[in-house]
Design an enzyme around this catalytic site. Sequence first.
Site, PDB file in Angstrom:
ATOM      1  N   GLY A 187      -0.255   4.619   0.651  1.00 40.43           N
ATOM      2  CA  GLY A 187      -1.244   5.788   0.952  1.00 40.43           C
ATOM      3  C   GLY A 187      -1.996   6.411   0.025  1.00 40.43           C
ATOM      4  O   GLY A 187      -2.581   5.868  -0.744  1.00 40.43           O
ATOM      5  N   SER A 188      -1.946   7.666  -0.279  1.00 37.24           N
ATOM      6  CA  SER A 188      -2.735   8.442  -1.115  1.00 37.24           C
ATOM      7  C   SER A 188      -2.311   8.195  -2.622  1.00 37.24           C
ATOM      8  O   SER A 188      -3.114   8.410  -3.544  1.00 37.24           O
ATOM      9  CB  SER A 188      -2.377   9.998  -1.047  1.00 37.24           C
ATOM     10  OG  SER A 188      -1.283  10.335  -1.121  1.00 37.24           O
TER      11      SER A 188
ATOM     12  N   GLY B  99      -1.977   5.091  -3.714  1.00 36.11           N
ATOM     13  CA  GLY B  99      -2.466   3.900  -4.262  1.00 36.11           C
ATOM     14  C   GLY B  99      -2.045   2.479  -3.738  1.00 36.11           C
ATOM     15  O   GLY B  99      -1.701   2.439  -2.540  1.00 36.11           O
TER      16      GLY B  99
ATOM     17  N   SER C 215       0.976  -1.333   0.063  1.00 31.14           N
ATOM     18  CA  SER C 215      -0.112   0.084   0.010  1.00 31.14           C
ATOM     19  C   SER C 215       0.904   1.208   0.136  1.00 31.14           C
ATOM     20  O   SER C 215       2.009   1.233   0.498  1.00 31.14           O
ATOM     21  CB  SER C 215      -0.969  -0.125   1.063  1.00 31.14           C
ATOM     22  OG  SER C 215      -0.156  -0.026   2.435  1.00 31.14           O
TER      23      SER C 215
ATOM     24  N   GLY D 170      -4.781   0.555   6.424  1.00 34.94           N
ATOM     25  CA  GLY D 170      -4.173  -0.725   6.241  1.00 34.94           C
ATOM     26  C   GLY D 170      -4.847  -1.941   6.689  1.00 34.94           C
ATOM     27  O   GLY D 170      -4.863  -2.912   5.717  1.00 34.94           O
ATOM     28  N   ASP D 171      -5.388  -1.764   7.862  1.00 39.00           N
ATOM     29  CA  ASP D 171      -6.215  -2.981   8.190  1.00 39.00           C
ATOM     30  C   ASP D 171      -7.402  -3.290   7.276  1.00 39.00           C
ATOM     31  O   ASP D 171      -7.753  -4.527   7.108  1.00 39.00           O
ATOM     32  CB  ASP D 171      -6.741  -2.729   9.665  1.00 39.00           C
ATOM     33  CG  ASP D 171      -5.819  -2.287  10.704  1.00 39.00           C
ATOM     34  OD1 ASP D 171      -4.414  -2.646  10.695  1.00 39.00           O
ATOM     35  OD2 ASP D 171      -5.899  -1.470  11.466  1.00 39.00           O
TER      36      ASP D 171
HETATM   37  N1  ATP Z   1      -4.721  10.034   1.744  1.00 39.28           N
HETATM   38  C1  ATP Z   1      -5.274   9.100   1.175  1.00 39.28           C
HETATM   39  N2  ATP Z   1      -6.227   9.271   0.077  1.00 39.28           N
HETATM   40  C2  ATP Z   1      -6.750   8.108  -0.571  1.00 39.28           C
HETATM   41  N3  ATP Z   1      -6.467   6.727  -0.141  1.00 39.28           N
HETATM   42  C3  ATP Z   1      -5.734   6.815   0.871  1.00 39.28           C
HETATM   43  C4  ATP Z   1      -5.069   7.615   1.526  1.00 39.28           C
HETATM   44  N4  ATP Z   1      -4.414   7.303   2.516  1.00 39.28           N
HETATM   45  C5  ATP Z   1      -4.553   5.782   2.454  1.00 39.28           C
HETATM   46  N5  ATP Z   1      -5.418   5.682   1.338  1.00 39.28           N
HETATM   47  C6  ATP Z   1      -5.953   4.178   1.051  1.00 39.28           C
HETATM   48  O1  ATP Z   1      -5.706   3.435   2.087  1.00 39.28           O
HETATM   49  C7  ATP Z   1      -4.736   2.335   1.726  1.00 39.28           C
HETATM   50  C8  ATP Z   1      -3.812   1.955   2.817  1.00 39.28           C
HETATM   51  O2  ATP Z   1      -3.154   3.243   3.289  1.00 39.28           O
HETATM   52  P1  ATP Z   1      -1.890   3.024   3.795  1.00 39.28           P
HETATM   53  O3  ATP Z   1      -0.762   2.647   2.702  1.00 39.28           O
HETATM   54  O4  ATP Z   1      -1.590   4.372   4.642  1.00 39.28           O
HETATM   55  O5  ATP Z   1      -1.733   1.835   4.945  1.00 39.28           O
HETATM   56  P2  ATP Z   1      -0.953   1.660   6.186  1.00 39.28           P
HETATM   57  O6  ATP Z   1       0.422   2.578   6.097  1.00 39.28           O
HETATM   58  O7  ATP Z   1      -0.555   0.257   6.129  1.00 39.28           O
HETATM   59  O8  ATP Z   1      -1.853   2.217   7.393  1.00 39.28           O
HETATM   60  P3  ATP Z   1      -2.024   1.723   8.649  1.00 39.28           P
HETATM   61  O9  ATP Z   1      -1.523   2.909   9.463  1.00 39.28           O
HETATM   62  O10 ATP Z   1      -3.503   1.473   8.788  1.00 39.28           O
HETATM   63  O11 ATP Z   1      -1.265   0.480   8.960  1.00 39.28           O
HETATM   64  C9  ATP Z   1      -4.173   2.851   0.302  1.00 39.28           C
HETATM   65  O12 ATP Z   1      -3.573   2.029  -0.480  1.00 39.28           O
HETATM   66  C10 ATP Z   1      -5.132   3.821  -0.054  1.00 39.28           C
HETATM   67  O13 ATP Z   1      -6.141   2.847  -0.981  1.00 39.28           O
HETATM   68 MG    MG Z   2      -0.171  -0.771   8.057  1.00 39.81          MG
END
Ligand code: ATP
Ligand code: MG
Length: 315
Positions: free
Chosen positions: A223-224, A226, A221, A252-253
């Site tokens: 974040g924003s 994709g 993942s 992420g969850d």
């Molecule tokens: N700012 C954003 N805008 C649009 N979609 C987002 C954004 N942040 C996260 N997402 C969506 O959520 C998914 C997971 O986010 P991210 O990559 O931040 O996960 P993570 O770092 O594992 O998060 P966590 O803190 O829950 O462990 C991304 O792939 C996207 O689909």
């Molecule tokens: Mg995570």
Amino acid sequence: MVITVTLNPALDRTLIIENFTLGTVNRASKERFDIGGKGINVSKVLKNLGIESKAIGFLGGMVKSVFLEELDNRGIEHQFVEIGAQTRTNIKVVDNKNSTNTDINEAGPAIKEEELQKFIEIYKENCKKENIIVISGGIPKGISDDIYARLIKIAKERGAYTILDAEGELFRKAIMEKPYAIKPNNHELSLLFNETLEDESKIIEKAIGIQKNGVSKILVSLGSKGAIYVTDDEIYSAKGLKVEVNSTVGAGDSMVAAIVYSLLNNLSNKDTLTFAQACGASTVQLEGTEACTLDEVKSFLEISERNVRRVDYGN
Ligand SMILES: Nc1ncnc2c1ncn2[C@@H]1O[C@H](COP(=O)(O)OP(=O)(O)OP(=O)(O)O)[C@@H](O)[C@H]1O
Ligand SMILES: [Mg+2]
């Protein structure tokens, strides 16, 4: 059956305090409790997606009853080992006037050897053939960082699928046991390779390396930006969806829950990434730690699919 493992749950207590000031009496205008820890968050999302799961791990002290009551209210099955020490409470002070967020996190309990043994016994009972075991989040004191590797080995010996979401040494050691699927973010992947991974081709190259070592599904993942999905036979990339972001907690969850959903519903790789991105987008749109619902996810599927493309990487 889906089993979620949360070795270090936390009760999140959010206090809304306008003009939060140190050294004086502050009064909260609003407050809320949320039971959390990554495995429990995955169980909450699964419930909203119509999938039953059982949450397991450690709980202790007064906080234990709050957790069990809330899990019962949500209709989530549970089988936690009771520990002598108190489960963590993390306090968040939200001051909307000064636009500050203050976190006060407890160190959390230490787990005794006999408590860990009890957990391993329960874990083994739950690792039935074809069960899906979600192993996610950090671990409490008293447990060594090869625990996830151990848990994956046990699950695989019993014919269960494992989905891992962890970071640092926990992650490094666990992937040696070849879980079925992993969901690192690009920061966690970068730490694993000790190199900053930002562009798509680099991320794909590293994920292919992990896949060749025996992990079938790698959902990175971003974040924003994709996500990228590397599997045994195909690679897909998804652009982030443009949505109003209210809280990224649990994004992420929700993607981990999406992997479970796709496995149970036999989704194609493309549809899995589409669904996972729709889950991420639905989650960030919601306030606080609320879990996304199937209807919300469905409302994003069409736009999400348009943002997914297949990557040809000479495979
Ligand atoms: N700012 C954003 N805008 C649009 N979609 C987002 C954004 N942040 C996260 N997402 C969506 O959520 C998914 C997971 O986010 P991210 O990559 O931040 O996960 P993570 O770092 O594992 O998060 P966590 O803190 O829950 O462990 C991304 O792939 C996207 O689909
Ligand atoms: Mg995570």
